[in-house]
Design an enzyme around this catalytic site. Structure first.
Site, PDB file in Angstrom:
ATOM      1  N   LEU A 188       0.810  -1.222   0.000  1.00 22.72           N
ATOM      2  CA  LEU A 188       0.000   0.000   0.000  1.00 22.72           C
ATOM      3  C   LEU A 188       0.841   1.269   0.000  1.00 22.72           C
ATOM      4  CD1 LEU A 188      -2.870  -1.061   2.433  1.00 22.72           C
ATOM      5  CD2 LEU A 188      -2.745  -1.269  -0.056  1.00 22.72           C
ATOM      6  N   ARG A 189       2.149   1.125   0.199  1.00 22.99           N
ATOM      7  CA  ARG A 189       3.143   2.199   0.042  1.00 22.99           C
ATOM      8  C   ARG A 189       3.120   3.271   1.124  1.00 22.99           C
ATOM      9  NH1 ARG A 189       6.225  -0.939  -2.873  1.00 22.99           N
ATOM     10  NH2 ARG A 189       5.600  -1.223  -5.058  1.00 22.99           N
TER      11      ARG A 189
ATOM     12  N   HIS B 172       8.866 -15.774   1.347  1.00 27.65           N
ATOM     13  CA  HIS B 172       9.089 -15.683  -0.101  1.00 27.65           C
ATOM     14  C   HIS B 172      10.374 -16.437  -0.399  1.00 27.65           C
ATOM     15  CE1 HIS B 172       6.442 -12.332   0.863  1.00 27.65           C
ATOM     16  NE2 HIS B 172       6.163 -12.180  -0.408  1.00 27.65           N
TER      17      HIS B 172
ATOM     18  N   ASP C 211      -0.805  -9.956  -5.574  1.00 29.70           N
ATOM     19  CA  ASP C 211       0.573  -9.505  -5.386  1.00 29.70           C
ATOM     20  C   ASP C 211       0.718  -8.079  -5.917  1.00 29.70           C
ATOM     21  OD1 ASP C 211       3.208  -9.569  -4.588  1.00 29.70           O
ATOM     22  OD2 ASP C 211       3.919 -10.518  -6.425  1.00 29.70           O
TER      23      ASP C 211
ATOM     24  N   HIS D 193       3.604   1.240  -8.709  1.00 33.35           N
ATOM     25  CA  HIS D 193       4.784   2.086  -8.868  1.00 33.35           C
ATOM     26  C   HIS D 193       4.424   3.351  -9.636  1.00 33.35           C
ATOM     27  CE1 HIS D 193       7.776  -0.709  -7.317  1.00 33.35           C
ATOM     28  NE2 HIS D 193       7.337  -1.658  -8.127  1.00 33.35           N
TER      29      HIS D 193
END
Length: 427
Positions: A64-65, A180, A306, A310
């Site tokens: 969500l940045r 991951h 996922d 950007h």
């Protein structure tokens, strides 16, 4: 408010429902299915004829940045995009600035998501402080603040001993470790799958062994420590087979694949398009087919978007220098329906992979339409044709290799806790 959704094809895998039925909502809860409660008089009606009525989708992984990377996206913009995609619950990663490794960051994210009101946000906290792979985060405090799990995402750990100690700590707090699998030494700063396509393009490759070697190491520790672990974003058929064997041995492991890895391969990387830069990379047709087989037999229990938004500039550099990841929240639902059209999964199993089972992995009360549960609902027009482009994307991130792609199927209404938070405007 009393809300009724009538005449739709209701699919609720958690309650084994797959039929034309009505849904009735009172006070933010599911009040009844099929037949209305006594003395029923609705305040609002949604006619879902020729549409699907589904539990709100549950997303396992969204960046969500916010805080710290608002030039890429914010919690408000991305949860609004989630609502438009039929997603009512999502888990966010700790890859913010500052990293989510203390209760303060968790509380901030929860407050911002509540203020937005478009989607429920659940936080996966950092496994190590600052995601630096050295010192363990305060997992007990993170859990007390509401974290549903811990992860180091794709950041390397200083040593195998750090991973062991982190697993022991997480296990003592009954926290799921979201892993991951990537051996950074074998990946060696690669940016595409190690194969003929990477060789032809002259780009450094990441071998399949970078995933399977890391996976094998994690499984060895899980077998010894019995820590609940979810493996995120598998990309190779060999990794799927390893998870299947671990599950046969009754290890407490689950796994997922990203929606784009179920469709794209390394052959889709054309003209050094940075929109196709992903980590893990898109791999071979054999790997893609192996992921689909893992979905069919239940080895992969969930599919996730996922989501990694950007800014435009992040994808304009030479391929190897671009930032990996795609904006994918709004393509999750139509691609899941496409898997049904292609015969990979039947409708009920496809819905299960993005509702019930992600909710179970996160340990949250979501992904079902049981009477008395929170009324998180998605109404879908499965026959609606639309094109994914910068104008239709609500996410601030426009970075997806599917720009210009025509889809079939779209959410028309999203209901969160009995409240209509999205309605598709008629064209």
């Amino acid at each position: 408010m009393k809300l009724e959704i009538l005449n739709g094809h209701l699919v609720d895998p958690a309650n084994d429902i797959d039929e034309v039925a009505d849904l009735f909502i009172v006070g933010g809860k599911v009040a009844a299915v099929r037949k209305p409660p006594s003395a029923w008089e609705a305040d609002h009606t949604i006619n879902a004829a020729n549409k699907l009525i589904l539990p709100g989708l549950v997303e396992l992984s969204a960046s969500l940045r916010q805080p710290g990377q608002e030039h890429k996206a914010t919690i408000r913009t991305e949860t609004k995009a989630a609502a438009a995609a039929g997603i009512t619950s999502l888990a966010c990663l700790p890859t913010t600035n500052p990293v989510v490794d203390s209760p303060a960051e968790v509380e901030l994210i929860e407050q911002l998501s509540q203020d937005s009101g478009h989607c429920k946000v659940y936080v996966i906290g950092a496994l190590t402080r600052g995601l630096k792979g050295e010192n363990l985060s305060e997992m007990a405090a993170l859990k007390a603040t509401g974290c549903v799990g811990v992860t180091n995402v794709l950041h390397p750990l200083k040593s195998p001993l750090v991973l062991r100690r982190a697993m022991e700590y997480a296990s003592s707090q009954a926290l799921t470790v979201f892993t991951h699998p990537l051996d950074h030494h074998l990946a060696n700063h690669g940016c595409v799958h190690e194969g003929l396509t990477g060789l032809r393009l002259g780009l450094p490759g990441i071998p399949a062994a970078a995933e399977t070697a890391a996976l094998a190491f994690h499984l060895a520790l899980i077998e010894e420590l019995n820590v609940r672990t979810h493996f995120c974003r598998l990309s190779t058929w060999r990794a799927v087979n390893m998870i299947a064997r671990a599950q046969q041995d009754h290890l407490p492991v689950t796994a997922d694949a990203s929606i784009l890895h179920l469709f794209l391969t390394d052959h889709d990387i054309r003209d050094f398009d940075g929109l196709c830069h992903n980590l893990p990379p898109y791999r071979t047709q054999q790997d893609r087919d192996g992921l689909r087989k893992g979905l069919q037999d239940g080895t992969l229990s969930a599919v996730c978007a996922d989501h990694q938004p950007h800014e435009i500039e992040a994808k304009l550099a030479p391929f190897q220098s671009t930032e990996p990841g795609s904006s994918t929240l709004e393509s999750l639902l139509p691609l899941i329906l496409q898997l049904v059209d292609e015969g990979v999964l039947d409708l009920k199993e496809a819905v299960r992979r993005v509702t019930q089972q992600p909710a179970e992995i996160l340990g949250i009360a979501a992904g079902n339409l049981s009477v008395g549960s929170e009324a998180d609902v998605c109404v879908v027009d499965p026959g609606l044709d639309w094109t994914l482009n910068s104008e239709t994307l609500l996410s601030r991130g426009k970075n997806t290799p599917l720009l210009g792609h025509r889809f079939k199927g779209r959410a028309t209404h999203t209901i969160l806790g009995g409240k209509l938070v999205f309605q598709l405007e008629p064209e």
